[in-house]
Design an enzyme around this catalytic site. Structure first.
Site, PDB file in Angstrom:
ATOM      1  N   GLY A  70       0.364  -7.056   5.346  1.00  0.00           N
ATOM      2  CA  GLY A  70       1.144  -7.976   3.991  1.00  0.00           C
ATOM      3  C   GLY A  70       2.798  -7.975   4.704  1.00  0.00           C
ATOM      4  N   VAL A 119       0.681  -1.423   0.092  1.00  0.00           N
ATOM      5  CA  VAL A 119       0.002   0.158  -0.112  1.00  0.00           C
ATOM      6  C   VAL A 119       1.210   1.088   0.028  1.00  0.00           C
ATOM      7  CG1 VAL A 119      -0.075   0.321   2.509  1.00  0.00           C
ATOM      8  CG2 VAL A 119      -2.025   0.576   1.248  1.00  0.00           C
ATOM      9  N   ASP A 120       2.076   1.273   0.537  1.00  0.00           N
ATOM     10  CA  ASP A 120       2.936   2.561   0.360  1.00  0.00           C
ATOM     11  C   ASP A 120       3.319   2.519  -0.529  1.00  0.00           C
ATOM     12  OD1 ASP A 120       4.399   4.092   1.540  1.00  0.00           O
ATOM     13  OD2 ASP A 120       5.596   2.385   2.450  1.00  0.00           O
ATOM     14  N   TYR A 135       3.979  -7.761   6.471  1.00  0.00           N
ATOM     15  CA  TYR A 135       4.418  -7.391   8.118  1.00  0.00           C
ATOM     16  C   TYR A 135       3.939  -8.782   8.497  1.00  0.00           C
ATOM     17  CZ  TYR A 135       7.104  -3.353   8.185  1.00  0.00           C
ATOM     18  OH  TYR A 135       8.391  -2.350   8.131  1.00  0.00           O
TER      19      TYR A 135
HETATM   20  N1  AR6 Z   1      -4.682  -0.260  -1.393  1.00  0.00           N
HETATM   21  C1  AR6 Z   1      -5.573  -1.166   0.136  1.00  0.00           C
HETATM   22  N2  AR6 Z   1      -5.142  -1.535   0.588  1.00  0.00           N
HETATM   23  C2  AR6 Z   1      -4.156  -2.319  -0.067  1.00  0.00           C
HETATM   24  C3  AR6 Z   1      -2.855  -1.446  -1.051  1.00  0.00           C
HETATM   25  C4  AR6 Z   1      -4.291  -0.731  -1.920  1.00  0.00           C
HETATM   26  N3  AR6 Z   1      -3.309  -0.306  -2.487  1.00  0.00           N
HETATM   27  N4  AR6 Z   1      -2.561  -2.295  -1.083  1.00  0.00           N
HETATM   28  C5  AR6 Z   1      -1.935  -3.689  -0.796  1.00  0.00           C
HETATM   29  N5  AR6 Z   1      -2.961  -3.549   0.014  1.00  0.00           N
HETATM   30  P1  AR6 Z   1       1.548  -3.898   3.461  1.00  0.00           P
HETATM   31  P2  AR6 Z   1       2.502  -3.727   6.052  1.00  0.00           P
HETATM   32  C6  AR6 Z   1      -3.161  -4.044   1.480  1.00  0.00           C
HETATM   33  O1  AR6 Z   1       2.601  -5.345   3.100  1.00  0.00           O
HETATM   34  O2  AR6 Z   1       1.977  -5.719   6.108  1.00  0.00           O
HETATM   35  C7  AR6 Z   1       6.078  -1.426   2.069  1.00  0.00           C
HETATM   36  O3  AR6 Z   1       6.798  -2.063   1.602  1.00  0.00           O
HETATM   37  C8  AR6 Z   1      -2.420  -5.777   1.211  1.00  0.00           C
HETATM   38  O4  AR6 Z   1      -3.325  -6.510   0.908  1.00  0.00           O
HETATM   39  O5  AR6 Z   1       1.513  -3.014   2.386  1.00  0.00           O
HETATM   40  O6  AR6 Z   1       2.244  -2.449   7.223  1.00  0.00           O
HETATM   41  C9  AR6 Z   1       5.878  -0.589   3.815  1.00  0.00           C
HETATM   42  O7  AR6 Z   1       7.080   0.001   2.942  1.00  0.00           O
HETATM   43  C10 AR6 Z   1      -2.555  -5.512   2.894  1.00  0.00           C
HETATM   44  O8  AR6 Z   1      -3.536  -6.323   3.406  1.00  0.00           O
HETATM   45  O9  AR6 Z   1       2.066  -3.243   4.226  1.00  0.00           O
HETATM   46  C11 AR6 Z   1       6.519  -1.670   4.765  1.00  0.00           C
HETATM   47  O10 AR6 Z   1       7.979  -2.056   4.060  1.00  0.00           O
HETATM   48  C12 AR6 Z   1      -2.788  -4.242   3.854  1.00  0.00           C
HETATM   49  O11 AR6 Z   1      -2.953  -3.434   2.512  1.00  0.00           O
HETATM   50  C13 AR6 Z   1       5.888  -2.680   4.592  1.00  0.00           C
HETATM   51  O12 AR6 Z   1       5.700  -2.801   3.427  1.00  0.00           O
HETATM   52  C14 AR6 Z   1      -0.591  -3.899   4.216  1.00  0.00           C
HETATM   53  O13 AR6 Z   1       0.233  -4.375   3.480  1.00  0.00           O
HETATM   54  C15 AR6 Z   1       4.568  -2.753   6.034  1.00  0.00           C
HETATM   55  O14 AR6 Z   1       4.183  -3.701   5.612  1.00  0.00           O
END
Ligand code: AR6
Length: 173
Positions: A123, A32-33, A125
């Site tokens: 995700g 998402v970042d 993490y």
């Molecule tokens: N909209 C909504 N949710 C989303 C989207 C989107 N466009 N894309 C992914 N998700 P993650 P974390 C969901 O990995 O676990 C990054 O590299 C995804 O399916 O984005 O907190 C950062 O820089 C999942 O359910 O975040 C950090 O290094 C949720 O968002 C690290 O990942 C979170 O997944 C953070 O990891």
């Protein structure tokens, strides 16, 4: 405070603030970042670099939250927070709750009325969806009942995919 659920992409939400599941560097990443930085454009990265050069030279610790303008996103603000990496040896749920509480505190400081959250830490993490959903919903509900002064009237969880949506729907009851 209303708690609503949407299955979709958080970068498409027309809200006052979207919460970003960032990392401590604040300089972007995957998931998402990555999506938020891509859609938000270079001004988001510039604002994050500015924070690193001024108030956050060591980066943003897990559980804390900070805001930047949302650049080209259809939102006004991005609230960056850093979720905890899931661990089987240590209970880090207080840090995950702190992300939600801290983000809502920052949102209220901005006068935001609508705030969209992704499923923080579920995700890269590695947090199990069911457990993360329970912590997220419980924490937002606690803020809703305890903080009478908040400006936030809607918290929208934006879930990427059916599985995440259903986990949050169960947590909401
Ligand atoms: N909209 C909504 N949710 C989303 C989207 C989107 N466009 N894309 C992914 N998700 P993650 P974390 C969901 O990995 O676990 C990054 O590299 C995804 O399916 O984005 O907190 C950062 O820089 C999942 O359910 O975040 C950090 O290094 C949720 O968002 C690290 O990942 C979170 O997944 C953070 O990891």
């Amino acid at each position: 405070m209303d708690i609503t659920l949407v299955e979709g992409d958080i970068t498409e939400q027309r809200v006052d603030a979207v919460v970003n599941a960032a990392n401590s560097t604040l300089l972007g990443g995957g998931g998402v970042d990555g999506a938020i930085h891509r859609r938000g454009g270079p001004s988001v990265l510039a604002a994050c670099r500015e924070l690193r050069a001024t108030t956050l030279p060591e980066g943003l610790p897990a559980g804390e939250a900070v805001a930047t303008p949302a650049g080209d996103l259809p939102a006004t603000w991005i609230i960056h927070t850093v979720g905890p990496v899931h661990s089987l040896r240590e209970d880090r749920s207080a840090t995950l709750a702190a992300c939600h509480r801290g983000s809502l505190r920052v949102a209220a400081g901005l006068g935001a009325r609508t705030v969209a959250f992704p499923a923080i830490s579920t995700g890269v993490y590695g947090w199990p969806l069911e457990d993360a959903a329970r912590i997220a919903v419980r924490t937002v509900r606690a803020v809703a009942t305890q903080d009478a002064s908040t400006t936030v009237g809607e918290v929208r969880f934006v879930l990427f995919g059916r599985e995440a949506y259903q986990a949050f729907a169960r947590a909401l009851g």
